[in-house]
Design a protein around this motif. Structure first.
Motif, PDB file in Angstrom:
ATOM      1  N   GLY A   1       7.261  -0.268   1.159  1.00 40.47           N
ATOM      2  CA  GLY A   1       6.236   0.176   0.211  1.00 40.47           C
ATOM      3  C   GLY A   1       5.283   1.132   0.914  1.00 40.47           C
ATOM      4  O   GLY A   1       5.167   1.117   2.145  1.00 40.47           O
ATOM      5  N   ALA A   2       4.617   1.966   0.101  1.00 39.97           N
ATOM      6  CA  ALA A   2       3.665   2.921   0.688  1.00 39.97           C
ATOM      7  C   ALA A   2       2.535   2.179   1.399  1.00 39.97           C
ATOM      8  O   ALA A   2       1.985   2.674   2.385  1.00 39.97           O
ATOM      9  CB  ALA A   2       3.110   3.830  -0.403  1.00 39.97           C
ATOM     10  N   SER A   3       2.198   0.998   0.915  1.00 40.92           N
ATOM     11  CA  SER A   3       1.076   0.238   1.515  1.00 40.92           C
ATOM     12  C   SER A   3       1.315   0.018   2.999  1.00 40.92           C
ATOM     13  O   SER A   3       0.391   0.142   3.813  1.00 40.92           O
ATOM     14  CB  SER A   3       0.932  -1.134   0.860  1.00 40.92           C
ATOM     15  OG  SER A   3       0.961  -1.028  -0.515  1.00 40.92           O
TER      16      SER A   3
ATOM     17  N   TYR B   1      -8.052   4.127  -4.753  1.00 40.84           N
ATOM     18  CA  TYR B   1      -7.249   2.908  -4.754  1.00 40.84           C
ATOM     19  C   TYR B   1      -7.691   2.083  -3.534  1.00 40.84           C
ATOM     20  O   TYR B   1      -7.659   2.590  -2.403  1.00 40.84           O
ATOM     21  CB  TYR B   1      -5.767   3.291  -4.664  1.00 40.84           C
ATOM     22  CG  TYR B   1      -4.848   2.122  -4.528  1.00 40.84           C
ATOM     23  CD1 TYR B   1      -4.855   1.098  -5.472  1.00 40.84           C
ATOM     24  CD2 TYR B   1      -3.960   2.027  -3.460  1.00 40.84           C
ATOM     25  CE1 TYR B   1      -4.005   0.022  -5.338  1.00 40.84           C
ATOM     26  CE2 TYR B   1      -3.110   0.950  -3.328  1.00 40.84           C
ATOM     27  CZ  TYR B   1      -3.138  -0.053  -4.271  1.00 40.84           C
ATOM     28  OH  TYR B   1      -2.304  -1.117  -4.139  1.00 40.84           O
TER      29      TYR B   1
ATOM     30  N   ILE C   1      -5.301  11.208  -3.262  1.00 37.92           N
ATOM     31  CA  ILE C   1      -4.312  10.484  -4.082  1.00 37.92           C
ATOM     32  C   ILE C   1      -3.960  11.385  -5.267  1.00 37.92           C
ATOM     33  O   ILE C   1      -4.819  11.694  -6.095  1.00 37.92           O
ATOM     34  CB  ILE C   1      -4.879   9.135  -4.579  1.00 37.92           C
ATOM     35  CG1 ILE C   1      -5.397   8.306  -3.400  1.00 37.92           C
ATOM     36  CG2 ILE C   1      -3.826   8.360  -5.372  1.00 37.92           C
ATOM     37  CD1 ILE C   1      -6.177   7.062  -3.809  1.00 37.92           C
TER      38      ILE C   1
ATOM     39  N   ASN D   1      -4.713   7.456  -8.728  1.00 37.83           N
ATOM     40  CA  ASN D   1      -5.069   6.099  -9.117  1.00 37.83           C
ATOM     41  C   ASN D   1      -6.496   5.919  -8.627  1.00 37.83           C
ATOM     42  O   ASN D   1      -6.707   6.076  -7.415  1.00 37.83           O
ATOM     43  CB  ASN D   1      -4.136   5.095  -8.417  1.00 37.83           C
ATOM     44  CG  ASN D   1      -4.520   3.661  -8.702  1.00 37.83           C
ATOM     45  OD1 ASN D   1      -5.409   3.395  -9.487  1.00 37.83           O
ATOM     46  ND2 ASN D   1      -3.828   2.729  -8.048  1.00 37.83           N
TER      47      ASN D   1
ATOM     48  N   ASP E   1      -1.312  10.732  -0.699  1.00 41.78           N
ATOM     49  CA  ASP E   1      -0.662   9.605  -1.366  1.00 41.78           C
ATOM     50  C   ASP E   1      -0.050  10.132  -2.654  1.00 41.78           C
ATOM     51  O   ASP E   1      -0.761  10.422  -3.619  1.00 41.78           O
ATOM     52  CB  ASP E   1      -1.708   8.516  -1.620  1.00 41.78           C
ATOM     53  CG  ASP E   1      -1.110   7.283  -2.248  1.00 41.78           C
ATOM     54  OD1 ASP E   1      -0.148   7.422  -3.031  1.00 41.78           O
ATOM     55  OD2 ASP E   1      -1.624   6.178  -1.991  1.00 41.78           O
TER      56      ASP E   1
ATOM     57  N   VAL F   1       2.506   8.710  -4.499  1.00 45.32           N
ATOM     58  CA  VAL F   1       3.432   7.706  -5.051  1.00 45.32           C
ATOM     59  C   VAL F   1       3.661   7.889  -6.559  1.00 45.32           C
ATOM     60  O   VAL F   1       4.649   7.412  -7.093  1.00 45.32           O
ATOM     61  CB  VAL F   1       2.991   6.245  -4.741  1.00 45.32           C
ATOM     62  CG1 VAL F   1       2.920   5.991  -3.257  1.00 45.32           C
ATOM     63  CG2 VAL F   1       1.685   5.877  -5.413  1.00 45.32           C
ATOM     64  N   TYR F   2       2.734   8.614  -7.225  1.00 46.74           N
ATOM     65  CA  TYR F   2       2.906   8.825  -8.675  1.00 46.74           C
ATOM     66  C   TYR F   2       3.483  10.206  -8.980  1.00 46.74           C
ATOM     67  O   TYR F   2       3.245  10.748 -10.059  1.00 46.74           O
ATOM     68  CB  TYR F   2       1.570   8.635  -9.394  1.00 46.74           C
ATOM     69  CG  TYR F   2       1.043   7.226  -9.269  1.00 46.74           C
ATOM     70  CD1 TYR F   2       1.545   6.201 -10.070  1.00 46.74           C
ATOM     71  CD2 TYR F   2       0.064   6.906  -8.337  1.00 46.74           C
ATOM     72  CE1 TYR F   2       1.089   4.903  -9.941  1.00 46.74           C
ATOM     73  CE2 TYR F   2      -0.394   5.602  -8.202  1.00 46.74           C
ATOM     74  CZ  TYR F   2       0.122   4.608  -9.005  1.00 46.74           C
ATOM     75  OH  TYR F   2      -0.325   3.315  -8.885  1.00 46.74           O
TER      76      TYR F   2
ATOM     77  N   SER G   1       6.988   6.166  -2.942  1.00 47.41           N
ATOM     78  CA  SER G   1       7.286   4.740  -3.098  1.00 47.41           C
ATOM     79  C   SER G   1       8.284   4.492  -4.213  1.00 47.41           C
ATOM     80  O   SER G   1       8.363   5.273  -5.173  1.00 47.41           O
ATOM     81  CB  SER G   1       5.966   4.035  -3.444  1.00 47.41           C
ATOM     82  OG  SER G   1       6.208   2.725  -3.904  1.00 47.41           O
TER      83      SER G   1
ATOM     84  N   SER H   1       7.904   1.887  -6.005  1.00 48.74           N
ATOM     85  CA  SER H   1       7.172   0.995  -6.911  1.00 48.74           C
ATOM     86  C   SER H   1       6.762   1.680  -8.205  1.00 48.74           C
ATOM     87  O   SER H   1       6.482   1.022  -9.199  1.00 48.74           O
ATOM     88  CB  SER H   1       5.892   0.492  -6.243  1.00 48.74           C
ATOM     89  OG  SER H   1       6.191  -0.228  -5.078  1.00 48.74           O
ATOM     90  N   LYS H   2       6.655   3.009  -8.178  1.00 49.84           N
ATOM     91  CA  LYS H   2       6.049   3.720  -9.307  1.00 49.84           C
ATOM     92  C   LYS H   2       7.095   4.608  -9.964  1.00 49.84           C
ATOM     93  O   LYS H   2       8.275   4.330  -9.891  1.00 49.84           O
ATOM     94  CB  LYS H   2       4.830   4.511  -8.807  1.00 49.84           C
ATOM     95  CG  LYS H   2       3.881   3.677  -7.943  1.00 49.84           C
ATOM     96  CD  LYS H   2       3.251   2.512  -8.690  1.00 49.84           C
ATOM     97  CE  LYS H   2       2.482   1.608  -7.761  1.00 49.84           C
ATOM     98  NZ  LYS H   2       1.934   0.429  -8.427  1.00 49.84           N
TER      99      LYS H   2
ATOM    100  N   ARG I   1       9.845  -3.393  -2.439  1.00 43.32           N
ATOM    101  CA  ARG I   1       9.152  -2.859  -1.260  1.00 43.32           C
ATOM    102  C   ARG I   1       9.912  -1.726  -0.577  1.00 43.32           C
ATOM    103  O   ARG I   1      10.376  -1.837   0.560  1.00 43.32           O
ATOM    104  CB  ARG I   1       8.819  -3.981  -0.249  1.00 43.32           C
ATOM    105  CG  ARG I   1       8.199  -5.228  -0.817  1.00 43.32           C
ATOM    106  CD  ARG I   1       7.017  -4.986  -1.743  1.00 43.32           C
ATOM    107  NE  ARG I   1       5.854  -4.407  -1.088  1.00 43.32           N
ATOM    108  CZ  ARG I   1       5.145  -3.401  -1.623  1.00 43.32           C
ATOM    109  NH1 ARG I   1       5.479  -2.848  -2.786  1.00 43.32           N
ATOM    110  NH2 ARG I   1       4.108  -2.940  -0.999  1.00 43.32           N
TER     111      ARG I   1
HETATM  112  C1  LIG Z   1      -2.233   5.204  -5.018  1.00 46.04           C
HETATM  113  C2  LIG Z   1      -1.375   4.090  -4.545  1.00 46.04           C
HETATM  114  N1  LIG Z   1      -0.885   4.127  -3.311  1.00 46.04           N
HETATM  115  C3  LIG Z   1      -0.105   3.146  -2.822  1.00 46.04           C
HETATM  116  C4  LIG Z   1       0.197   2.050  -3.594  1.00 46.04           C
HETATM  117  C5  LIG Z   1       1.040   0.973  -3.011  1.00 46.04           C
HETATM  118  O1  LIG Z   1       2.328   1.072  -3.441  1.00 46.04           O
HETATM  119  P1  LIG Z   1       3.535   0.260  -2.771  1.00 46.04           P
HETATM  120  O2  LIG Z   1       3.971  -0.743  -3.778  1.00 46.04           O
HETATM  121  O3  LIG Z   1       4.546   1.295  -2.480  1.00 46.04           O
HETATM  122  O4  LIG Z   1       3.026  -0.379  -1.525  1.00 46.04           O
HETATM  123  C6  LIG Z   1      -0.299   1.956  -4.892  1.00 46.04           C
HETATM  124  C7  LIG Z   1      -0.025   0.769  -5.716  1.00 46.04           C
HETATM  125  O5  LIG Z   1      -0.487   0.612  -6.814  1.00 46.04           O
HETATM  126  C8  LIG Z   1      -1.105   3.005  -5.383  1.00 46.04           C
HETATM  127  O6  LIG Z   1      -1.612   2.968  -6.609  1.00 46.04           O
END
Ligand SMILES: Cc1ncc(COP(=O)(O)O)c(C=O)c1O
Length: 495
Positions: A162-164, A189, A241, A245, A273, A275-276, A313, A315-316, A325
């Motif tokens: 995951g990006a986190s 975020y 970002i 977000n 970032d 991810v979207y 990521s 996730s999105k 993940r």
């Molecule tokens: C802007 C942003 N970065 C990173 C993440 C984390 O994403 P991941 O599930 O890939 O860890 C999120 C999750 O909502 C997010 O909104």
């Protein structure tokens, strides 16, 4: 929890408080200080209410809890993309590939992809290289090259759980105590503020401009940079970002180039970032990497030293596989010795989840036109995209009807971040309860409707303004109507 039992001389036993080596006072105080509103007080209360709903006589004024507090699509009604799960099933259980059933259940391209991946990876049950499977890094580099029109190097790619997890590795690498400053957007975020707090570094906020659809104002950001540098801290990075977000805004090409120019001038890293990047409902996504390469092409020498980390990521987007993940970071222009240290850091946790890496490969290299799985993939992808867009607009239209609420047109990501004008009596009541006014509003909304959103204070907001963030992932309009009704009653009660 076990307790200490002391046996007294008269044979009776006396139980005392358990002795603990690690207590709230002795534990890492930076962790204690970190806040993460997305899973905060409201989310905990939402879980309690969900449990209560299971009781026969729950007496709650709603029948379901709607978790609009977190961008978790498959916790709503989003189904996984079939091709992705077919390949994942086969790499998890390779014996299936050999079975006769496989030819009837799985299309040929899913079987073929699983075979290729298994050949490259070996078993998904084995550790991979710490930076990620080389074949998968090559796929990601091909995707980036195709997206941006500039070549990408697989050695610059770091797969992550995951990006986190990429962000926390990056922050651990960058931060060197309170003297390290990292600029973060407000609202942001809260992964960023939380990870900086845990690293005991300094977060320097820069405000996004609500009046220009939450854009970045270059002159203002430049002034924050100057003040930060003048204050004596070491400005090391800026976080951007995009799409954003919680605001749902998307940056223009020139906004991105301006930020890169500031980074080149003042020598700090850009953490993009992204991810979207496929959650775009209006306009176009411009990647930082592409903008950097264009600047490097157009102004030879001037941007060569820029350091960029960009994140993606699984996730999105339309993938929405938050629980798997997967994700990656691309590092450009980073000092090779620093990269070695970062490599050491990621190797301390051995490797990112290998099935998450597989999913990342599938995200960046989905079925193409002419492939057996393409029609279904395209149909599923487009359905998810169209639904997200429609849901964003439904919620946006509803917010337009709400007195004292203003909301920017949704352009990207999975969220709306409306401003709410709260009546003075509601603010007084919040203060009496020792709550932030928008937190009070959101808690009342949850208790009355079962809809869980996150107060703007959890993301940071301009002083004196109040917001909340809601995802637009939930199906139906019934919960939106409940929000509208609640809002009317709230205003009546406190006006
Ligand atoms: C802007 C942003 N970065 C990173 C993440 C984390 O994403 P991941 O599930 O890939 O860890 C999120 C999750 O909502 C997010 O909104």
């Amino acid at each position: 929890m076990s307790s200490n039992t002391h046996h007294l001389r008269n044979g009776t036993a006396k139980t005392t408080q358990p002795r603990k080596a690690i207590t709230l006072e002795t534990m890492n105080q930076h962790l204690r200080k970190a806040d993460y509103a997305v899973r905060g007080r409201l989310a905990i209360r939402a879980e309690e209410l969900r449990e209560k709903l299971k009781e026969q006589n729950h007496n709650l004024p709603f029948v379901e809890v709607v978790n609009a507090n977190i961008g978790n699509p498959q916790a709503m009604d989003q189904r996984p993309i079939t091709f992705f799960r077919q390949v994942l099933a086969l790499v998890q259980y390779p014996d299936l590939l050999e079975s006769e059933a496989a030819t009837t259940i799985f299309p040929a391209d899913a079987r073929e992809r699983a075979s290729v991946l298994l050949r490259e990876i070996g078993s998904v049950g084995a550790y991979s290289q710490s930076q990620g499977v080389p074949y998968i890094r090559q796929s990601i580099a091909d995707f980036i090259a195709q997206r941006d029109g500039f070549a990408a190097d697989p050695n610059d790619i770091y797969l992550a759980g995951g990006a986190s997890s990429a962000v926390t590795s990056l922050m651990t690498t960058i931060c060197n105590g309170p003297q390290t400053a990292v600029m973060i957007p407000v609202p942001q975020y809260p992964l960023y503020s939380a990870s900086l707090t845990i690293e005991n570094a300094t977060a320097v906020p820069y405000l996004l401009d609500e009046s220009t659809c939450w854009g970045t104002d270059t002159a203002y950001i430049a002034s924050v940079i100057r003040q930060t540098i003048a204050s004596g801290v070491n400005l090391k990075a800026i976080v951007v970002i995009n799409p954003c977000n919680p605001t749902g805004s998307c940056l223009t090409a020139s906004e991105i180039k301006d930020i890169i120019s500031l980074a080149a001038e003042h020598c700090f890293m850009v953490i993009a970032d992204e991810v979207y990047q496929t959650n775009i409902y209006e306009g176009e996504f411009f990647s930082f990497k592409r903008m950097l390469r264009e600047l490097q092409r157009d102004f030879p020498g001037k941007y060569d030293s820029v350091e960029l980390a960009s994140l993606h990521s699984t996730s999105k987007g339309m993938v929405g596989e938050c629980g798997q993940r997967g994700g990656y970071m691309e590092l450009i222009g980073v000092d090779p010795e620093v990269r070695e240290e970062l490599y050491k850091l990621v190797s301390i946790s051995l490797c990112p989840v290998v099935t998450g890496q597989v999913l990342t490969e599938l995200m960046v290299n989905p079925p193409k036109e002419g492939d057996e799985s393409y029609p279904l993939y395209k149909q599923e992808y487009d359905t998810i995209y169209t639904r997200l867009r429609e849901r964003a607009l439904t919620l946006f239209e509803a917010f337009k009807e709400m007195e004292g609420v203003t909301c920017q047109q949704p352009k990207g990501a999975m969220y709306l971040f409306p401003t709410i004008t709260l009546p003075p009596n509601a603010i007084k009541e919040a203060q009496r309860r020792n709550e932030e006014p928008d937190e009070f509003y959101c808690m009342q909304l949850l208790e009355s409707t079962g809809v869980c959103v996150v107060p703007g204070s959890g993301f940071g907001q301009k002083d004196g303004t109040f917001h909340f963030r809601t995802t637009f992932l939930a199906p139906g309009k019934e919960y939106v109507d409940r929000m509208l009704q609640f809002h009317k009653e709230f205003l009546k009660k406190f006006s």
